[in-house]
Design an enzyme around this catalytic site. Sequence first.
Site, PDB file in Angstrom:
ATOM      1  N   THR A 174      31.189   1.495  34.796  1.00 15.50           N
ATOM      2  CA  THR A 174      31.269   2.855  34.100  1.00 15.50           C
ATOM      3  C   THR A 174      32.502   3.751  34.674  1.00 15.50           C
ATOM      4  O   THR A 174      33.449   4.086  33.980  1.00 15.50           O
ATOM      5  CB  THR A 174      30.005   3.518  33.499  1.00 15.50           C
ATOM      6  OG1 THR A 174      29.287   2.662  33.132  1.00 15.50           O
ATOM      7  CG2 THR A 174      30.284   4.737  32.927  1.00 15.50           C
TER       8      THR A 174
ATOM      9  N   ASN B  10      29.466  -8.538  27.367  1.00 15.88           N
ATOM     10  CA  ASN B  10      28.236  -8.294  27.713  1.00 15.88           C
ATOM     11  C   ASN B  10      26.893  -8.861  26.871  1.00 15.88           C
ATOM     12  O   ASN B  10      25.889  -9.246  27.344  1.00 15.88           O
ATOM     13  CB  ASN B  10      27.878  -6.999  28.008  1.00 15.88           C
ATOM     14  CG  ASN B  10      28.120  -5.853  27.255  1.00 15.88           C
ATOM     15  OD1 ASN B  10      29.491  -5.910  26.660  1.00 15.88           O
ATOM     16  ND2 ASN B  10      27.436  -5.126  26.507  1.00 15.88           N
TER      17      ASN B  10
ATOM     18  N   GLN C 255      31.307  -8.159  33.723  1.00 13.02           N
ATOM     19  CA  GLN C 255      30.382  -9.208  33.377  1.00 13.02           C
ATOM     20  C   GLN C 255      30.651 -10.660  33.911  1.00 13.02           C
ATOM     21  O   GLN C 255      30.122 -11.600  34.166  1.00 13.02           O
ATOM     22  CB  GLN C 255      30.088  -9.485  32.027  1.00 13.02           C
ATOM     23  CG  GLN C 255      29.224  -8.292  31.332  1.00 13.02           C
ATOM     24  CD  GLN C 255      27.685  -8.199  31.780  1.00 13.02           C
ATOM     25  OE1 GLN C 255      27.035  -9.146  32.280  1.00 13.02           O
ATOM     26  NE2 GLN C 255      26.993  -6.857  31.516  1.00 13.02           N
TER      27      GLN C 255
ATOM     28  N   HIS D 223      26.287  -4.389  40.825  1.00 15.35           N
ATOM     29  CA  HIS D 223      25.000  -4.897  40.383  1.00 15.35           C
ATOM     30  C   HIS D 223      25.087  -6.127  39.353  1.00 15.35           C
ATOM     31  O   HIS D 223      24.029  -6.631  39.284  1.00 15.35           O
ATOM     32  CB  HIS D 223      24.033  -3.830  39.964  1.00 15.35           C
ATOM     33  CG  HIS D 223      24.524  -3.161  38.292  1.00 15.35           C
ATOM     34  ND1 HIS D 223      23.751  -3.443  37.423  1.00 15.35           N
ATOM     35  CD2 HIS D 223      25.496  -2.251  37.874  1.00 15.35           C
ATOM     36  CE1 HIS D 223      24.102  -2.715  36.341  1.00 15.35           C
ATOM     37  NE2 HIS D 223      25.351  -2.097  36.809  1.00 15.35           N
TER      38      HIS D 223
ATOM     39  N   THR E 159      31.381  10.983  49.545  1.00 18.64           N
ATOM     40  CA  THR E 159      31.255  10.136  50.651  1.00 18.64           C
ATOM     41  C   THR E 159      30.749   8.758  50.203  1.00 18.64           C
ATOM     42  O   THR E 159      29.797   8.769  49.287  1.00 18.64           O
ATOM     43  CB  THR E 159      30.000  10.691  51.566  1.00 18.64           C
ATOM     44  OG1 THR E 159      30.308  12.107  51.911  1.00 18.64           O
ATOM     45  CG2 THR E 159      29.526   9.954  52.745  1.00 18.64           C
TER      46      THR E 159
ATOM     47  N   CYS F 124      20.783   0.366  25.105  1.00 17.60           N
ATOM     48  CA  CYS F 124      21.452   1.312  25.529  1.00 17.60           C
ATOM     49  C   CYS F 124      20.802   1.868  26.919  1.00 17.60           C
ATOM     50  O   CYS F 124      19.380   1.583  26.855  1.00 17.60           O
ATOM     51  CB  CYS F 124      21.494   2.523  24.521  1.00 17.60           C
ATOM     52  SG  CYS F 124      22.453   1.840  23.225  1.00 17.60           S
TER      53      CYS F 124
HETATM   54  N1  PLP Z   1      31.684  -3.046  31.624  1.00 16.82           N
HETATM   55  C1  PLP Z   1      30.859  -4.005  30.747  1.00 16.82           C
HETATM   56  C2  PLP Z   1      31.276  -5.072  30.088  1.00 16.82           C
HETATM   57  C3  PLP Z   1      29.525  -4.027  30.997  1.00 16.82           C
HETATM   58  O1  PLP Z   1      28.481  -4.880  30.702  1.00 16.82           O
HETATM   59  C4  PLP Z   1      28.920  -2.837  31.854  1.00 16.82           C
HETATM   60  C5  PLP Z   1      27.456  -2.649  31.882  1.00 16.82           C
HETATM   61  O2  PLP Z   1      26.612  -3.512  31.560  1.00 16.82           O
HETATM   62  C6  PLP Z   1      29.710  -1.749  32.141  1.00 16.82           C
HETATM   63  C7  PLP Z   1      31.198  -1.823  31.979  1.00 16.82           C
HETATM   64  C8  PLP Z   1      29.264  -0.647  33.119  1.00 16.82           C
HETATM   65  O3  PLP Z   1      28.825  -0.948  34.165  1.00 16.82           O
HETATM   66  P1  PLP Z   1      27.841  -0.016  35.315  1.00 16.82           P
HETATM   67  O4  PLP Z   1      26.576  -0.507  34.679  1.00 16.82           O
HETATM   68  O5  PLP Z   1      28.130  -0.687  36.692  1.00 16.82           O
HETATM   69  O6  PLP Z   1      28.185   1.266  35.126  1.00 16.82           O
END
Ligand code: PLP
Length: 365
Positions: free
Chosen positions: A69, A137, A165, A187, A224, A305
Amino acid sequence: MHYLDANATEPLRPEARTAMLAAWDVVGNPSSVHAAGRAARRVVEDAREAIAGRFGCRPGDTVFVSGGTEADALAVHALGQGRRLLIGATEHDAIRAAAPSALTVPVLASGVLDLDALATMLADGPPASVCLMLANNETGTIQPVAEAAAICRAHGALLHVDAVQAAGRMAVDFSRSGADSMAISSHKLGGPIGVGALLLTPELSAVAPLIRGGGQERGRRGGTSPVAAIAGFAAAASVAGDCSSLAVWRDAAERAAVGCGAVVVGGDGLRLANTTCLALPGARADTQVIALDLDGIAVSAGAACSSGKVAASHVLAAMGLGALAGQAIRVSLPWNAVAADVDAFATAYARMADRLLRPLDSRAA
Ligand code: PLP
């Protein structure tokens, strides 16, 4: 429990756990000048080199952030300076929220970006920047990033690729992608939650920070550095290759669902091998998710969500699915899936479809 929600988050890889345990014993703050600080700094810089090498970027152009994000938000901030923004209709909310006034480039019924529309929109107006995901995703649909990059180049537009993804599930090489920036998240490839990276071209490398503070990340991201998380991210990235071996199980899951009346969304196009989006006409997505959960199967509704609420999926709506957009679940196999997961899914799906679709008096015993 059979965990089939890898696109929400992948299980932690053992290599990441080991690297984090070691890094947690490193005491210093990586910004400190003393020996302890320098030791922590070494962990971060080794990880930066590993991530940069793994995804085709220069270490100095690789910025650690808190996740996908933030990487997307920083990219929109960097690429949006003095340019209008265009985003694909099926982009993640991380992009949509960062660029609320962006123009939307439509997708075809397959979920693939309409490249003709992109070219027309770029030809028509002042300099632009484009945001396009590499893999979706919800459906796993792989976008034609190389073609989009060529169109962007021809029109003097910059391109940000959200590879959150895709990274660790298919070949990803930033230096050859034609993109100007790329978002990666730890992650989603089996590293810890809470760290990610924005890869930049040398031209954009001096991006102004969104989060100001102590000048970390060469002034591009204050705060940090989370040393252990970064070490785990690098360890996971170095072992996460691609997920093509999961295709047989993904296909088996699809066959079982289709046998119960499901429709595979975006099934004809190029997709991530771990992902399938299954619409069951007549059955609400959230009801399906709950029914499967009660049977020990963890999957998501099309648009799960963070708040836990399920809204009609903008991705599926953009693909023209109509009512089906609210009736689709996402099954995403993790890196450590086993055959028993798919067998359990097939059994639970059949039971769920029977319960939700058949009238009470005609159900199987
Ligand atoms: N972009 C895509 C295509 C995603 O699927 C996701 C999370 O599902 C994100 C961005 C956001 O990633 P994060 O969960 O590491 O903030």
